[in-house]
Design a protein around this motif. Structure first.
Motif, PDB file in Angstrom:
ATOM      1  N   UNK A 205    -109.150 -42.517   0.502  1.00 22.36           N
ATOM      2  CA  UNK A 205    -108.337 -41.943   1.582  1.00 22.36           C
ATOM      3  C   UNK A 205    -107.042 -41.343   1.038  1.00 22.36           C
ATOM      4  N   UNK A 206    -106.590 -40.338   1.793  1.00 20.25           N
ATOM      5  CA  UNK A 206    -105.391 -39.621   1.365  1.00 20.25           C
ATOM      6  C   UNK A 206    -104.331 -39.725   2.450  1.00 20.25           C
ATOM      7  N   UNK A 207    -103.119 -40.064   2.059  1.00 17.16           N
ATOM      8  CA  UNK A 207    -101.998 -40.085   2.999  1.00 17.16           C
ATOM      9  C   UNK A 207    -101.010 -38.984   2.588  1.00 17.16           C
ATOM     10  N   UNK A 208    -100.903 -37.907   3.397  1.00 21.29           N
ATOM     11  CA  UNK A 208     -99.936 -36.872   3.055  1.00 21.29           C
ATOM     12  C   UNK A 208     -98.529 -37.437   3.138  1.00 21.29           C
ATOM     13  N   UNK A 209     -97.691 -37.118   2.169  1.00 21.52           N
ATOM     14  CA  UNK A 209     -96.295 -37.560   2.217  1.00 21.52           C
ATOM     15  C   UNK A 209     -95.469 -36.419   2.793  1.00 21.52           C
ATOM     16  N   UNK A 210     -94.830 -35.641   1.936  1.00 23.22           N
ATOM     17  CA  UNK A 210     -94.024 -34.539   2.452  1.00 23.22           C
ATOM     18  C   UNK A 210     -93.972 -33.435   1.402  1.00 23.22           C
ATOM     19  N   UNK A 211     -93.084 -32.476   1.601  1.00 21.20           N
ATOM     20  CA  UNK A 211     -93.028 -31.304   0.718  1.00 21.20           C
ATOM     21  C   UNK A 211     -91.631 -31.175   0.099  1.00 21.20           C
ATOM     22  N   UNK A 212     -91.545 -30.373  -0.953  1.00 21.99           N
ATOM     23  CA  UNK A 212     -90.249 -30.104  -1.582  1.00 21.99           C
ATOM     24  C   UNK A 212     -90.330 -28.772  -2.322  1.00 21.99           C
ATOM     25  N   UNK A 213     -89.179 -28.255  -2.676  1.00 23.71           N
ATOM     26  CA  UNK A 213     -89.119 -27.095  -3.576  1.00 23.71           C
ATOM     27  C   UNK A 213     -88.096 -27.406  -4.641  1.00 23.71           C
ATOM     28  N   UNK A 214     -88.387 -26.956  -5.867  1.00 23.81           N
ATOM     29  CA  UNK A 214     -87.413 -27.211  -6.933  1.00 23.81           C
ATOM     30  C   UNK A 214     -86.981 -25.898  -7.572  1.00 23.81           C
ATOM     31  N   UNK A 229     -86.417 -29.126 -14.221  1.00 22.92           N
ATOM     32  CA  UNK A 229     -85.983 -28.985 -12.822  1.00 22.92           C
ATOM     33  C   UNK A 229     -84.477 -29.187 -12.732  1.00 22.92           C
ATOM     34  N   UNK A 230     -83.780 -28.217 -12.141  1.00 23.82           N
ATOM     35  CA  UNK A 230     -82.314 -28.265 -12.047  1.00 23.82           C
ATOM     36  C   UNK A 230     -81.833 -28.677 -10.663  1.00 23.82           C
ATOM     37  N   UNK A 231     -82.776 -28.889  -9.744  1.00 25.73           N
ATOM     38  CA  UNK A 231     -82.389 -29.283  -8.399  1.00 25.73           C
ATOM     39  C   UNK A 231     -83.589 -29.143  -7.490  1.00 25.73           C
ATOM     40  N   UNK A 232     -83.520 -29.740  -6.317  1.00 28.16           N
ATOM     41  CA  UNK A 232     -84.650 -29.680  -5.389  1.00 28.16           C
ATOM     42  C   UNK A 232     -84.157 -30.001  -3.991  1.00 28.16           C
ATOM     43  N   UNK A 415     -75.062 -23.734  -9.368  1.00 28.46           N
ATOM     44  CA  UNK A 415     -74.201 -23.728  -8.179  1.00 28.46           C
ATOM     45  C   UNK A 415     -74.938 -23.203  -6.947  1.00 28.46           C
ATOM     46  N   UNK A 416     -76.243 -22.961  -7.089  1.00 25.51           N
ATOM     47  CA  UNK A 416     -76.958 -22.312  -5.987  1.00 25.51           C
ATOM     48  C   UNK A 416     -78.222 -23.062  -5.571  1.00 25.51           C
ATOM     49  N   UNK A 417     -78.261 -24.359  -5.844  1.00 23.00           N
ATOM     50  CA  UNK A 417     -79.471 -25.110  -5.476  1.00 23.00           C
ATOM     51  C   UNK A 417     -79.672 -25.014  -3.955  1.00 23.00           C
ATOM     52  N   UNK A 418     -80.879 -24.675  -3.569  1.00 23.73           N
ATOM     53  CA  UNK A 418     -81.198 -24.560  -2.141  1.00 23.73           C
ATOM     54  C   UNK A 418     -80.971 -23.184  -1.560  1.00 23.73           C
ATOM     55  N   UNK A 419     -80.653 -22.185  -2.410  1.00 24.55           N
ATOM     56  CA  UNK A 419     -80.284 -20.858  -1.871  1.00 24.55           C
ATOM     57  C   UNK A 419     -81.341 -20.282  -0.951  1.00 24.55           C
ATOM     58  N   UNK A 420     -82.604 -20.495  -1.308  1.00 20.29           N
ATOM     59  CA  UNK A 420     -83.681 -19.901  -0.535  1.00 20.29           C
ATOM     60  C   UNK A 420     -83.776 -20.488   0.881  1.00 20.29           C
TER      61      UNK A 420
END
Ligand code: AMP
Ligand code: GLY
Length: 424
Positions: A205-214, A229-232, A415-420
Motif C-alpha cells: 500500500x501507498x500513502x501519499x505524503x505531500x509535495x515540494x520544490x527545491x 539543494x539550496x532551499x525548498x 536570496x531568492x528561495x521560493x521566487x517561483x
C-alpha cells in the motif's frame, strides 16, 4: 503508551536527519532517541553515538546492547550498502528499502527499465556501457539532450546538455571513470516545471505524503552549478490535487507493484522527481529516501505522528493510515560555506544560534560541529533556516529575517528561495 514505547536509532548527520529527529521526538511512542553520527543540532534532541555507519556489525551490536527496537535510515548510501538487509537478518526492524529496492535511486538504468516495462511516463532513453556507441547516439539525436552517469553521483552525475559538444564531453567524462560506474543513460530533454512528490510505501500500500520544490542551482535566479539543494518549500503550488492523483496512479503505484512482482517489495519513502510536461507528469528520477532540504519543510508541516507512520511503513500496516499536514506552507533557506559546491573552509565560528527566533522558525543543523562550546562550520551545506508562514511569501520573509540574525562570516545563501511560488 508506555508499553508500546520504543528506543530508536536515527542514522545520518544532515539537516534532513535533524528535521526527522525534530518530528520523531514529538511522538508519544518514542522512549529514547539515539543518532549516529548526528550533529550538534541533533545532539539537543537525541543521544549521539560515534558509530561508523558503514560497519553494519557495529550498528547491529549497538542496537542489541541498547534495546534499539527501530532504526530510521536517513541517507541513501547506507541503503544502497544494504544496512536495512543486514539489520533485518539480525532481527532489528528498520525504516528504509532493502539494497535491491534502493536501486530505484542507486541505478538510473534499473529505474528506466522498470518504466519501460510498465509504461510509466518518463523521458525516452537508451543505456550505454561503452563510449563510442554513446557518442554515435548523441550525434544521431542532437541537442538538447541529457547525459546521466549510472550509480550514485551525489546529484553531480547529470548533464543537461544544450549543445552537442557539452553532451560529448559529459559522455567522455563518464567513460573516463570519474563516477566509477562506466555506464550511462542518455535521454530525451523534457521541458516543464519540476516538482517533488513524496509517498510512503509498505510494499503493498501507498500513502501519499505531500509535495515540494527545491532550488538545485547555487546562485540566485537558478544560475551556476548544481548542488544538493539550496532551499525548498512545500507544498509545490504547481502540483494540484489532480496532478498528484495522476502521478500516484501512473507513476508511483505501477512502480511499487513492479517491485513487489519482482519479489523485492519497496518499503520506505519514495521520492519522485517529476517534470510537469504538456503531456502530464513524467518521472525524472526516484530517490529512495527523504529529500534534503525538502524534509526540513515537510517536517514543519507534518501534524501526524512520524514514528507511527515510519513503523507502519516498515511492518506492512500502512493501509488506512493518513498523514495530516498544516495548510500553511513552509520554506527553508540553506546557509552554505563560501565555495560550495566546490572546496570549502571548515571550522568558522557561527553566532546567534541560541537566540529565540520568531514563532514558526526552526534552524536545522547540517554540516556543523562543536569546537569547545561554540558551533563551527563543518561542511558544505551548514544550516537550514526554516519557517512556516501564512503564504510562501510570508514564510520566505520570516526565514530571511532569521537568516539575518545569524552571524557567520564564512557563509552565504541564495536570496531568492521560493521566487517561483512567492506570488501565491
Ligand atoms: P537527476 O539527478 O536525475 O534528478 O537530474 C538532475 C536535474 O537534471 C533534474 O533536477 C533536472 O533539472 C535535470 N534533468 C534530469 N533529467 C532531465 C530530462 N530528461 N530533461 C530535462 N531536464 C532533466
Ligand atoms: N534536494 C534533492 C535531494 O534530496 O535529492
Amino acid at each position: 503508551m508506555q508499553s508500546d514505547s520504543l528506543t530508536v536509532l536515527l542514522i545520518g548527520s544532515g539537516g534532513r536527519e535533524h528535521a526527522l529527529a525534530y518530528a520523531l521526538t514529538k511522538s508519544p511512542l518514542l522512549k529514547k532517541l539515539y543518532a549516529a553520527p548526528g550533529n550538534p543540532g541533533i545532539g539537543k534532541l537525541a543521544e549521539l553515538v560515534p558509530l561508523k555507519v558503514t560497519d553494519h556489525a557495529a550498528v547491529i551490536a549497538f542496537c542489541k546492547a541498547n534495546g534499539v527496537g527501530f532504526v530510521v535510515v536517513g541517507p541513501e548510501a547506507p541503503l544502497v550498502a544494504g544496512l536495512v538487509d543486514d539489520l533485518a537478518a539480525a532481527g532489528v526492524a528498520s525504516f528504509g528499502p532493502s539494497r535491491f529496492a534502493a536501486q530505484l535511486e542507486g541505478s538510473k538504468g534499473f529505474t528506466k527499465d522498470i518504466c519501460a516495462a510498465h509504461d510509466i511516463p518518463t523521458a525516452a532513453y537508451q543505456r550505454f556501457t561503452a563510449e563510442a556507441p554513446a557518442l554515435a547516439f548523441i550525434e544521431k539525436m542532437g541537442a538538447p539532450i541529457v547525459v546521466k552517469a549510472d550509480g550514485l553521483a551525489a546529484g553531480k552525475g547529470v548533464t543537461v546538455a544544450m549543445t552537442l559538444a557539452e553532451a560529448e564531453q559529459a559522455v567522455r567524462e563518464i567513460f573516463s571513470g570519474r563516477f566509477g560506474a562506466g555506464e550511462c543513460v542518455i535521454e530525451e530533454f523534457l521541458e516543464g516545471e519540476e516538482a517533488s512528490f513524496f509517498v510512503l510505501s509498505d510494499g503493498k500500500d501507498v500513502l501519499p505524503l505531500t509535495t515540494a520544490q527545491d532550488h538545485k542551482r547555487v546562485g540566485d535566479g537558478d544560475t551556476g552549478p548544481n548542488t544538493g539543494g539550496m532551499g525548498a518549500y512545500s507544498p509545490a503550488p504547481c502540483m494540484t490535487e489532480a496532478l498528484c492523483a495522476e502521478a500516484l496512479e501512473k507513476i508511483v503505484k505501477p512502480t511499487v507493484k513492479a517491485m513487489a512482482t519482482m519479489g523485492h517489495p519497496y518499503k520506505g519513502v519514495l521520492y519522485a522527481g517529476l517534470i510537469l510536461t504538456k503531456q502530464g507528469p513524467k518521472l525524472i528520477e526516484y530517490n529512495a529516501r527523504f529529500g534534503d532540504p525538502e524534509t526540513q519543510v515537510l517536517m514543519l508541516r507534518l501534524q501526524s505522528d512520524l514514528l507511527e507512520l515510519l513503523m507502519a511503513t516498515a511492518n506492512g500496516t500502512l493501509k488506512g493510515k493518513t498523514a495530516q499536514w498544516r495548510k500553511d506552507p513552509a520554506l527553508t533557506v540553506v546557509l552554505a560555506a563560501k565555495g560550495y559546491p566546490g572546496e570549502v573552509e571548515k571550522g568558522n565560528p557561527i553566532n546567534g544560534l541560541d537566540q529565540t527566533f520568531e514563532k514558526g522558525v526552526e534552524v536545522f543543523h547540517a554540516g556543523t560541529a562543536l569546537d569547545g562550546e561554540f558551533i563551527v562550520s563543518n561542511g558544505g551545506r551548514v544550516l537550514n533556516v526554516t519557517a512556516l508562514g501564512a503564504s510562501v511569501k510570508d514564510a520566505q520573509a520570516k526565514a530571511y529575517r532569521a537568516v539575518d540574525q545569524i552571524g557567520w562570516q564564512g557563509g552565504f545563501c541564495r536570496r531568492d528561495i521560493g521566487w517561483r511560488a512567492s506570488g501565491k
